[in-house]
Design an enzyme around this catalytic site. Sequence first.
Site, PDB file in Angstrom:
ATOM      1  N   GLY A  16      25.559  39.055  -2.375  1.00  0.00           N
ATOM      2  CA  GLY A  16      26.515  38.451  -3.315  1.00  0.00           C
ATOM      3  C   GLY A  16      26.571  39.257  -4.606  1.00  0.00           C
ATOM      4  O   GLY A  16      25.529  39.681  -5.114  1.00  0.00           O
ATOM      5  N   ARG A  77      27.432  41.920   2.969  1.00  0.00           N
ATOM      6  CA  ARG A  77      26.185  41.586   3.669  1.00  0.00           C
ATOM      7  C   ARG A  77      26.310  42.232   5.047  1.00  0.00           C
ATOM      8  O   ARG A  77      27.130  41.805   5.846  1.00  0.00           O
ATOM      9  CB  ARG A  77      26.013  40.071   3.769  1.00  0.00           C
ATOM     10  CG  ARG A  77      25.833  39.402   2.419  1.00  0.00           C
ATOM     11  CD  ARG A  77      25.494  37.923   2.541  1.00  0.00           C
ATOM     12  NE  ARG A  77      25.166  37.359   1.245  1.00  0.00           N
ATOM     13  CZ  ARG A  77      26.011  36.657   0.486  1.00  0.00           C
ATOM     14  NH1 ARG A  77      27.219  36.415   0.912  1.00  0.00           N
ATOM     15  NH2 ARG A  77      25.626  36.184  -0.675  1.00  0.00           N
ATOM     16  N   ASP A 108      17.177  39.174  -2.144  1.00  0.00           N
ATOM     17  CA  ASP A 108      16.057  39.383  -1.206  1.00  0.00           C
ATOM     18  C   ASP A 108      16.516  39.869   0.174  1.00  0.00           C
ATOM     19  O   ASP A 108      15.811  40.648   0.813  1.00  0.00           O
ATOM     20  CB  ASP A 108      15.164  38.142  -1.111  1.00  0.00           C
ATOM     21  CG  ASP A 108      15.929  36.900  -0.683  1.00  0.00           C
ATOM     22  OD1 ASP A 108      17.179  36.935  -0.631  1.00  0.00           O
ATOM     23  OD2 ASP A 108      15.269  35.887  -0.400  1.00  0.00           O
ATOM     24  N   THR A 131      21.024  39.165  -8.507  1.00  0.00           N
ATOM     25  CA  THR A 131      21.469  37.913  -7.890  1.00  0.00           C
ATOM     26  C   THR A 131      21.559  36.834  -8.950  1.00  0.00           C
ATOM     27  O   THR A 131      20.680  36.743  -9.817  1.00  0.00           O
ATOM     28  CB  THR A 131      20.508  37.437  -6.774  1.00  0.00           C
ATOM     29  OG1 THR A 131      20.815  36.069  -6.454  1.00  0.00           O
ATOM     30  CG2 THR A 131      19.046  37.518  -7.159  1.00  0.00           C
ATOM     31  N   ASP A 133      21.060  33.867  -8.396  1.00  0.00           N
ATOM     32  CA  ASP A 133      20.173  32.754  -8.018  1.00  0.00           C
ATOM     33  C   ASP A 133      18.793  32.788  -8.685  1.00  0.00           C
ATOM     34  O   ASP A 133      18.091  31.778  -8.702  1.00  0.00           O
ATOM     35  CB  ASP A 133      19.975  32.728  -6.494  1.00  0.00           C
ATOM     36  CG  ASP A 133      21.220  32.284  -5.758  1.00  0.00           C
ATOM     37  OD1 ASP A 133      22.159  31.798  -6.411  1.00  0.00           O
ATOM     38  OD2 ASP A 133      21.254  32.427  -4.523  1.00  0.00           O
ATOM     39  N   ASP A 135      16.024  33.870  -7.581  1.00  0.00           N
ATOM     40  CA  ASP A 135      15.011  33.357  -6.654  1.00  0.00           C
ATOM     41  C   ASP A 135      14.062  34.457  -6.191  1.00  0.00           C
ATOM     42  O   ASP A 135      13.599  34.446  -5.051  1.00  0.00           O
ATOM     43  CB  ASP A 135      15.698  32.684  -5.456  1.00  0.00           C
ATOM     44  CG  ASP A 135      16.691  33.613  -4.767  1.00  0.00           C
ATOM     45  OD1 ASP A 135      17.025  34.670  -5.333  1.00  0.00           O
ATOM     46  OD2 ASP A 135      17.126  33.283  -3.650  1.00  0.00           O
ATOM     47  N   ARG A 177      21.909  28.648  -3.083  1.00  0.00           N
ATOM     48  CA  ARG A 177      21.789  28.254  -1.674  1.00  0.00           C
ATOM     49  C   ARG A 177      20.394  27.729  -1.361  1.00  0.00           C
ATOM     50  O   ARG A 177      20.230  26.725  -0.720  1.00  0.00           O
ATOM     51  CB  ARG A 177      22.110  29.463  -0.796  1.00  0.00           C
ATOM     52  CG  ARG A 177      22.342  29.102   0.628  1.00  0.00           C
ATOM     53  CD  ARG A 177      22.721  30.291   1.495  1.00  0.00           C
ATOM     54  NE  ARG A 177      22.610  31.566   0.817  1.00  0.00           N
ATOM     55  CZ  ARG A 177      23.487  32.547   0.951  1.00  0.00           C
ATOM     56  NH1 ARG A 177      24.536  32.393   1.699  1.00  0.00           N
ATOM     57  NH2 ARG A 177      23.307  33.705   0.344  1.00  0.00           N
TER      58      ARG A 177
HETATM   59  O1  F6P Z   1      23.239  34.398  -3.475  1.00  0.00           O
HETATM   60  C1  F6P Z   1      24.218  34.180  -4.417  1.00  0.00           C
HETATM   61  C2  F6P Z   1      25.151  33.086  -3.978  1.00  0.00           C
HETATM   62  O2  F6P Z   1      26.143  32.938  -4.955  1.00  0.00           O
HETATM   63  C3  F6P Z   1      24.495  31.738  -3.658  1.00  0.00           C
HETATM   64  O3  F6P Z   1      24.192  30.985  -4.797  1.00  0.00           O
HETATM   65  C4  F6P Z   1      25.537  31.128  -2.794  1.00  0.00           C
HETATM   66  O4  F6P Z   1      24.981  30.159  -1.947  1.00  0.00           O
HETATM   67  C5  F6P Z   1      26.031  32.289  -1.990  1.00  0.00           C
HETATM   68  O5  F6P Z   1      25.799  33.436  -2.771  1.00  0.00           O
HETATM   69  C6  F6P Z   1      27.480  32.199  -1.615  1.00  0.00           C
HETATM   70  O6  F6P Z   1      27.794  33.297  -0.823  1.00  0.00           O
HETATM   71  P1  F6P Z   1      29.282  33.660  -0.367  1.00  0.00           P
HETATM   72  O7  F6P Z   1      30.002  34.173  -1.564  1.00  0.00           O
HETATM   73  O8  F6P Z   1      29.084  34.695   0.671  1.00  0.00           O
HETATM   74  O9  F6P Z   1      29.895  32.406   0.141  1.00  0.00           O
END
Ligand code: F6P
Length: 328
Positions: A16, A77, A108, A131, A133, A135, A177
């Site tokens: 992301g 990804r 990660d 990120t 997040d 995390d 997430r």
């Molecule tokens: O990892 C970053 C993040 O924004 C999370 O908080 C979220 O769950 C996910 O990516 C959403 O991913 P996508 O944009 O692929 O739906």
Amino acid sequence: MATKKVTKIGVLTSGGDAPGMNAAIRAVVRTGLYHGLEMYGVVRGYNGMIDDDIMPMDSRSVANIIQRGGTILKTARSTEFFEPEGRKKAYDNLKKRGINGLVVIGGDGSFKGAQKFSNEFDIPCIGLPGTIDKDIAGTDFTIGFDTAVNTAVEAIDKIRDTADAHDRLFVVEVMGRDAGYIALHSGIATGAENILIPETKTDIDAMIAALSEKEKRKKLVNILVVAEGEKFGGANEIGAVVKERLPNADVRVCILGHIQRGGSPSCLDRLIASRMGYSAVECLLNGTHNVMVGILNNKMHYTPLDNAIKAKQKISNEWLNIVKILAS
Ligand code: F6P
């Protein structure tokens, strides 16, 4: 075995996107050029390595990007990179250009790829935590988190205005997430009445009882901040339960979603991205290979990629206590 000198570095963003990734790319490219290295940008994360979408980068190619959200290198990804054949293709494409060092800006999942790649091939990798997040263990900051939290805070403040005007209860979902950091930080900063995160078990009965007690004393304006990955469900599920069990409450649900990923990076994100990007190149040059560059207690901190993918950042009890005491 003596470590080979790094002379050509590839940089990519993966997973992301996060505000500040561009500032990190700029820092990597300009630090490398300062040291007389050849610098390359890999487009769309690991997919660009596999598809040979790799371009030389000069100083001008990273001009006027420090303030821009998203990533000029684009991101993805990649599932193919998690197959040995995908990594071999990627290696061959780097090798034919003589690229002998790699900087991966991502979360990660991206580090897992970097760890596998650096264990299999003779190209050292450095991970930069990018990120929203937050995390990832081994760093106080991840690139993008500060901007995302500030976006959430601005939105929740606005929601409180309208909640206050109508005496409403709002359930606001923020991103994360598997992690509750955005919820925790934005919830504390906006005085949220409840903060629901995946790291702690939500006691729905206790929450409803507390809200019902508030209803009795006419405290009708409540903001519940819910992390996307909260185990009971997201904001829609929580909102439905609250509506069902507190029929007099005027409940609304708001999912903030991807606005949290975009926008101009905050000053903090630009600074940490610049420090980490600079440090990544220094690491490749001084032989500190296959590490994630973090910042702990305002000092650069290097975590071997093997450990960076295992450890998750833990939410401290102090933070949870603050939530309990201030949100009552
Ligand atoms: O990892 C970053 C993040 O924004 C999370 O908080 C979220 O769950 C996910 O990516 C959403 O991913 P996508 O944009 O692929 O739906």
